[in-house]
Design an enzyme around this catalytic site. Structure first.
Site, PDB file in Angstrom:
ATOM      1  N   GLU A 102       0.982  -1.438   0.031  1.00  0.00           N
ATOM      2  CA  GLU A 102       0.020   0.408  -0.130  1.00  0.00           C
ATOM      3  C   GLU A 102       0.724   1.449   0.288  1.00  0.00           C
ATOM      4  OE1 GLU A 102      -0.877  -2.819   1.818  1.00  0.00           O
ATOM      5  OE2 GLU A 102      -3.186  -3.550   1.185  1.00  0.00           O
ATOM      6  N   HIS A 141     -11.338  -4.429  10.533  1.00  0.00           N
ATOM      7  CA  HIS A 141     -11.399  -4.172   9.828  1.00  0.00           C
ATOM      8  C   HIS A 141     -12.420  -3.359   9.465  1.00  0.00           C
ATOM      9  CE1 HIS A 141      -8.604  -7.498   7.935  1.00  0.00           C
ATOM     10  NE2 HIS A 141      -8.340  -7.352   7.133  1.00  0.00           N
TER      11      HIS A 141
HETATM   12  C1  LIG Z   1      -2.227  -4.539   4.164  1.00  0.00           C
HETATM   13  C2  LIG Z   1      -3.883  -5.165   3.323  1.00  0.00           C
HETATM   14  N1  LIG Z   1      -4.034  -5.091   2.321  1.00  0.00           N
HETATM   15  C3  LIG Z   1      -5.075  -6.065   1.677  1.00  0.00           C
HETATM   16  C4  LIG Z   1      -5.743  -6.893   2.440  1.00  0.00           C
HETATM   17  C5  LIG Z   1      -6.232  -7.444   2.321  1.00  0.00           C
HETATM   18  N2  LIG Z   1      -6.551  -9.535   1.634  1.00  0.00           N
HETATM   19  C6  LIG Z   1      -6.768 -10.094   2.998  1.00  0.00           C
HETATM   20  S1  LIG Z   1      -5.812 -11.177   2.758  1.00  0.00           S
HETATM   21  C7  LIG Z   1      -4.906 -10.895   1.005  1.00  0.00           C
HETATM   22  C8  LIG Z   1      -4.189 -11.700   0.191  1.00  0.00           C
HETATM   23  C9  LIG Z   1      -2.657 -11.914   1.511  1.00  0.00           C
HETATM   24  O1  LIG Z   1      -2.072 -13.722   0.301  1.00  0.00           O
HETATM   25  P1  LIG Z   1      -1.170 -14.151   1.245  1.00  0.00           P
HETATM   26  O2  LIG Z   1       0.254 -12.634   2.323  1.00  0.00           O
HETATM   27  O3  LIG Z   1      -0.233 -15.099  -0.174  1.00  0.00           O
HETATM   28  O4  LIG Z   1      -1.689 -14.874   2.687  1.00  0.00           O
HETATM   29  P2  LIG Z   1      -3.033 -16.109   2.370  1.00  0.00           P
HETATM   30  O5  LIG Z   1      -4.284 -15.424   2.342  1.00  0.00           O
HETATM   31  O6  LIG Z   1      -2.904 -16.994   1.077  1.00  0.00           O
HETATM   32  O7  LIG Z   1      -2.672 -17.155   3.682  1.00  0.00           O
HETATM   33  C10 LIG Z   1      -4.844  -9.339   0.713  1.00  0.00           C
HETATM   34  C11 LIG Z   1      -5.047  -8.812  -0.220  1.00  0.00           C
HETATM   35  C12 LIG Z   1      -5.016  -7.564   4.184  1.00  0.00           C
HETATM   36  N3  LIG Z   1      -5.511  -7.392   4.794  1.00  0.00           N
HETATM   37  N4  LIG Z   1      -4.660  -6.368   4.362  1.00  0.00           N
END
Ligand SMILES: Cc1ncc(C[n+]2csc(CCOP(=O)(O)OP(=O)(O)O)c2C)c(N)n1
Ligand SMILES: [Mg+2]
Lengths: 364, 326
Positions: free
Chosen positions: B60, B129
């Site tokens: 971000e 959230h």
């Molecule tokens: C700073 C932030 N940006 C966006 C999100 C929304 N979001 C939640 S999980 C996610 C994907 C994360 O993927 P990864 O780190 O690979 O973890 P996984 O879900 O695959 O375990 C996103 C974009 C968030 N929670 N926090």
């Protein structure tokens, strides 16, 4: 002479290959325990999935199905006083660290007896006693926190470790790099574990990084390790040895724990779609199911038969059903809980709450 | 007039503005291949290509700064935050870079950038959230803050925001995306920033609000009608620039006001507005102004607690009764 030596070595190697337990120094008993653990995680998450479908669980709910070996293999070798922290896909990691299934499920249900009193929910499971340092919802946000825990361990001269999980997408956050740099500079006892399931929501890691996961800690001077996170025996052995090294002062470590998510990103996201094909998921379920992989090893070694496996599975289902019944029977938090634990101290002087509602007056 | 969802209205605004100006591009997490986490950018990748509809890493701070730099150099970025909860990671670039750029360069670098995404609580998303973030942005001079509550406002205001030469925090509502309403057919339908809208007319009391809380206010106004109390519901639509004339007009008419907002009370938008009303219309007031806000606590997960924490139509009715001394 030299030739014979190589031959013996090769022989030993192939013998070990045929004996994964011996190769990893894992007893049959321990391997069966890992099987029980993973079955519990799988059935627990399926129960949560069911409960979500009928509205008992709300909000975001991220399942760990497919990634069970990553939790069992990395957490089970740790001590109770080691610290574990994670992101929001953390139900089974909490179980692995010793949080009672009833407390985890009750938290998912938002009930009083939940690990966080029903106030945290699926993404925010905490248990201070088990040193399970939470479920955190902001991608990458937990990585500096775990570095702070490493700082405390060193500050107090303890021999524990701080292990933190993150998803593959988290390594693109600035905070990740800031945290790794500090951990390296101050040689903190931190184990940074990427649960690399290849996708962050609908984005393949290769679309948002030019370099491989295993290179991410290199610029910071932190050793990187790649581990097959679907092989619970290999994962267990690896983390057992790594935690010992870190305890003895080896400094921070970075682990690319390769795994795969069998479900959608959260309960409200599709399992497959433009970002990954149905075939890809089906193939992974077929070839990379951590439970099936261990089952095959154990059966081949004569340590497990179908009937025993079924008994173990029945037990896992029972524990999960019990957890759901417990959660269902647990009351909602009382209305007074709304204003508790906002502050550690309600000072005699000065106003702390400003909403003008009668409930807050009671609390302050 | 066409009936469409809030989501579709935003999508149309983006599509029209991107077609109108090749310097407008959209960047954010999952905006391209996934069509947006909330499908606001559906179809835009296919229409405008990957140079203009860009999936970012989860970085971000990085992509917000990239947007600010691109705006300095003459492009007109639309930066999507999956939700504003994640924009805390980027607020340094919004406040320290975007909001101050024009001023500290003595007008050499306008900052035509939009930061958009949902703000506020949805359902049981818990503490990290479920935050209404508008006051963080309206606090800083140099940043405009827009909070549309209907599909028409979403469309007209987003088009205005993209054409504006200042940074705009454009704050949507997750629970609004499926909300349907009439939107004028005019493909140049632009609502100027800084103009409030009287969403319900009555003479007894003014309920002033913004964002998705207008629906809570309207619900309260309808219930009050049945008791013979007629409320003005004034939707600010943009909280900076602020339509002070419209606020004074309704307060001078009814002499009683309630401010309703989704976020926390301390130094909230309502605090600012109440302060200005008493400064500029003290003699018109027949009762102290009361604010209705979220409970002054982080958002809890448990369903019952979340319900208690959120401002409701009943809270508004209670507040109206108090300012009417009923
Ligand atoms: C700073 C932030 N940006 C966006 C999100 C929304 N979001 C939640 S999980 C996610 C994907 C994360 O993927 P990864 O780190 O690979 O973890 P996984 O879900 O695959 O375990 C996103 C974009 C968030 N929670 N926090
Ligand atoms: Mg991932």
């Amino acid at each position: 002479m030299a030739e014979t030596k190589t031959k013996t070595k090769a022989k030993e190697k192939s013998a070990k290959k045929n004996d994964p337990l011996g190769q990893h120094g894992i007893s049959g008993e321990l391997a069966l325990d890992l099987m029980r653990d993973m079955l519990l995680y799988r059935r627990f998450e399926e129960k949560a999935e069911e409960a979500y479908a009928i509205g008992k669980i709300g909000g975001f709910c991220h399942l760990h199905i497919g990634q069970e070996a990553a939790a069992a293999g990395s957490i089970k070798p740790l001590r109770r006083d080691d610290y574990v922290m994670s992101a929001y896909r953390e139900h089974t990691q909490a179980l692995a660290k010793g949080v009672h299934p009833n407390a985890v499920m009750a938290e998912l249900y938002g009930r009083k007896d939940g690990a966080s009193g029903g106030k945290g929910g699926s993404m925010h499971i905490f248990d201070a006693e088990c040193r399970f340092m939470g479920g955190h919802g902001i991608v990458g946000g937990q990585v500096p926190l775990a570095t702070g825990i490493g700082w405390k361990i060193k500050y107090k001269g303890e021999d524990t470790v701080s292990l933190v999980f993150m998803g593959d997408a988290a390594v693109n956050q600035g905070g990740f790099h800031e945290a790794l740099n500090m951990a390296a500079v101050w040689q903190l006892p931190c184990i940074f574990v990427v649960e690399n399931n290849e996708y962050g929501m609908g984005t393949a890691f290769s679309r948002v990084s030019r370099t491989d996961m295993a290179t991410k800690s290199t610029p910071h001077g932190i050793p990187a390790h790649s581990v097959d996170g679907q092989d619970v025996l290999a994962t267990y052995a690896f983390f057992r040895d790594l935690a010992d090294k870190v305890r003895q002062g080896a400094g921070p470590q970075f682990v690319d724990l390769q795994t795969y998510r069998f479900r959608g990103h959260s309960m409200s996201d599709p399992v497959s779609g433009t970002y990954r094909s149905v075939e890809e998921v089906e193939q992974a379920k077929h070839e990379r199911d951590p439970i099936a992989i261990l089952r095959d090893v154990l059966m081949k070694a004569g340590l497990l038969d179908q009937a025993t496996l079924e008994d173990m599975d029945a037990e896992a289902r029972e524990l999960s059903a019990e957890a759901a019944d417990f959660a269902d029977a647990s009351p909602l938090p009382g209305p007074e809980a709304l204003y508790t634990n906002v502050w550690a101290e309600i000072n005699p002087n000065g106003r702390l709450f400003f909403d003008g509602r009668p409930e807050s007056e009671e609390a302050s | 007039m066409a009936v469409m969802t809030y989501r579709e209205a935003l999508n149309e605004a983006l599509r029209e503005e991107m077609a109108r100006d090749p310097d407008v591009f959209l960047m954010g997490e999952e905006v391209a291949e996934y069509d947006g986490a909330y499908k606001v950018s559906k179809g835009l990748l296919a229409e405008f290509g990957e140079q203009r509809v860009v999936d970012s890493p989860i970085s971000e701070l990085g992509f917000t700064g990239l947007g600010v730099g691109a705006a300095m150099a003459g492009l007109r970025p639309v930066i999507e935050f999956m939700t504003f909860n994640f924009a805390f990671l980027a607020i340094d670039q919004v406040i320290n870079s975007a909001a101050k750029m024009y001023y500290m360069s003595e007008g050499q670098f306008p900052m035509p950038i939009v930061f958009r995404g949902p703000t506020g609580a949805a359902l049981q998303l818990s503490a990290q959230h479920s935050q209404a973030c508008e006051t963080y942005y309206s606090h800083a001079p140099g940043c405009k803050v827009v909070t549309p509550g209907t599909p028409a406002d979403a469309k007209g205001l987003l088009k205005a925001a993209i054409r504006d030469n200042d940074p705009v925090a454009f704050m949507e509502g997750e629970l609004l995306y499926n909300f349907k309403g009439e939107v004028p057919d005019d493909d140049d339908f632009v609502i100027p920033l800084g103009v409030a809208d009287l969403k319900h007319e009555g003479g007894d009391v003014s309920i002033i609000t913004h964002g998705k809380m207008i629906h809570v206010a309207l619900q309260a106004a309808q219930k009050l009608e049945k008791e013979g109390i007629h409320a003005d519901v004034l939707d600010l639509r943009t909280i900076r620039p602020l339509d002070m004339d419209a606020i004074l007009e309704t307060v001078q008419k009814t002499n009683r006001a309630v401010y309703l907002e989704e976020g926390w009370p301390y130094a909230g938008t309502g605090a600012q507005i109440v302060s200005m009303i008493q400064e500029e219309a003290f003699d018109h007031l027949d009762a102290p102004i009361i604010r209705v806000t979220q409970a002054d606590v982080p958002m809890p997960y448990a369903k019952n607690l979340e319900m208690l924490a959120k401002p409701s139509a009943n809270h508004v009715i209670e507040a109206v009764n108090r300012v009417l001394y009923r």
